[in-house]
Write an enzyme that holds these catalytic residues in place. Structure first.
Site, PDB file in Angstrom:
ATOM      1  N   GLY A  21       0.788  -1.225   0.000  1.00 30.64           N
ATOM      2  CA  GLY A  21       0.000   0.000   0.000  1.00 30.64           C
ATOM      3  C   GLY A  21       0.821   1.276   0.000  1.00 30.64           C
ATOM      4  N   ASP A  41       7.616  -3.529   9.422  1.00 31.10           N
ATOM      5  CA  ASP A  41       6.228  -3.980   9.357  1.00 31.10           C
ATOM      6  C   ASP A  41       6.068  -5.185  10.260  1.00 31.10           C
ATOM      7  OD1 ASP A  41       3.572  -4.827   8.338  1.00 31.10           O
ATOM      8  OD2 ASP A  41       4.001  -3.516   6.664  1.00 31.10           O
ATOM      9  N   SER A 141      -4.964  11.727   8.099  1.00 29.82           N
ATOM     10  CA  SER A 141      -6.011  11.386   7.145  1.00 29.82           C
ATOM     11  C   SER A 141      -6.891  12.600   6.894  1.00 29.82           C
ATOM     12  CB  SER A 141      -6.878  10.239   7.685  1.00 29.82           C
ATOM     13  OG  SER A 141      -8.014  10.031   6.857  1.00 29.82           O
ATOM     14  N   TYR A 154     -11.128   6.498  14.791  1.00 28.71           N
ATOM     15  CA  TYR A 154     -10.112   6.704  13.751  1.00 28.71           C
ATOM     16  C   TYR A 154      -9.821   8.193  13.575  1.00 28.71           C
ATOM     17  CZ  TYR A 154      -7.878   6.498   9.148  1.00 28.71           C
ATOM     18  OH  TYR A 154      -7.001   6.637   8.086  1.00 28.71           O
ATOM     19  N   PRO A 184      -3.779  11.884   3.572  1.00 27.39           N
ATOM     20  CA  PRO A 184      -4.230  11.303   2.301  1.00 27.39           C
ATOM     21  C   PRO A 184      -5.749  11.212   2.224  1.00 27.39           C
ATOM     22  CG  PRO A 184      -2.663   9.868   3.457  1.00 27.39           C
ATOM     23  CD  PRO A 184      -3.141  10.888   4.434  1.00 27.39           C
TER      24      PRO A 184
END
Length: 248
Positions: A21, A41, A141, A154, A184
């Site tokens: 991603g 990760d 975000s 979130y 984003p």
């Protein structure tokens, strides 16, 4: 004729959530610009490493665990000599309205989406101070500015990212370290592939640029903010969403 120096040549960058991603796109982009990239990760990022031109290091661990950050720091120092750039991209999101949301999910969301950013700063600010140079880019975000039900946990964590970025920027500015956030749009990744096509269309219809965001769209802004060209930009929250986020 001398070849032009790449913008990130000689830099070492850690990218969390690098297996796929947005994280994968960021890691590949930084490597193309000359950085040595550490792929951090929960799972081994072999697919990302196979796409990278240049040196990379695969490390596995939990971004919410301070001991894992210490271990990765040691591995990076042994391999590359230290860390110049940290991109906190790892995150989780789920759609749960307040009636369904429990405290366990709330805490997990904050731990991954926000606590990890604090842990990375505690680990790497000291060595960046010694070098009088450093870059943190933390992924927030654009959802914090649009109406999406079921995302209170979130959105709260991602708004927290912006607050942390602005506060940390003030703490470290005297040491040549910048700290910024990228916001984003909903991006075309595995995490969003189950979103109904109608909902996707409704999303990008609210944008000036009428298409879904791709991971590479986000990577370009991160590459800029981690370069010398962005040395006077800090404490900022940059929407990268095709013009969806409206200034008011």
């Amino acid at each position: 004729m001398n070849e032009m120096k790449l913008s990130h040549e000689g830099r070492v960058a850690i990218v969390t959530g690098a297996a796929r991603g947005i994280g994968q796109a960021i890691a590949i982009k930084l490597a193309r610009h000359g950085a040595k990239v550490v792929l951090f990760d929960m799972e081994e990022s072999h697919d990302t490493a196979s796409k990278i031109v240049g040196e990379s290091l695969i490390v596995t661990g939990d971004v919410t665990n301070a001991e894992d950050w210490e271990r990765i720091d040691q591995l990076v120092q042994q391999r590359f000599g230290g860390t110049d750039i940290v991109v906190n991209n790892a995150g989780i999101g789920s759609e749960k309205r307040i009636d369904e949301l429990d405290f366990v999910q709330w805490k997990k969301t904050f731990s991954i989406n926000l606590d990890s950013h604090f842990l990375s700063a505690k680990q790497f600010v000291p060595q960046m101070r010694k070098n009088n140079w450093g870059r943190f880019v933390n992924i927030s975000s654009n959802s914090i500015g649009i109406a999406i039900p079921g995302m209170s946990h979130y959105m709260a964590s991602k708004m927290g990212v912006i607050g942390f970025v602005r506060g940390l920027a003030n703490d470290v500015a005297d040491s040549g370290i910048t700290v910024n956030a990228v916001l984003p749009a909903i991006t075309n990744t595995r995490l969003t592939q189950d979103i109904p096509e109608e909902a996707k269309v409704q999303t990008w219809q609210q944008q000036a640029i009428k298409r879904f965001a791709e991971p590479e769209d986000i990577a370009g802004s991160v590459c800029f903010l981690t370069s010398d060209d962005a040395s006077f930009i800090t404490g900022q929250a940059l929407p990268v969403d095709g013009g969806q986020y409206k200034i008011s």
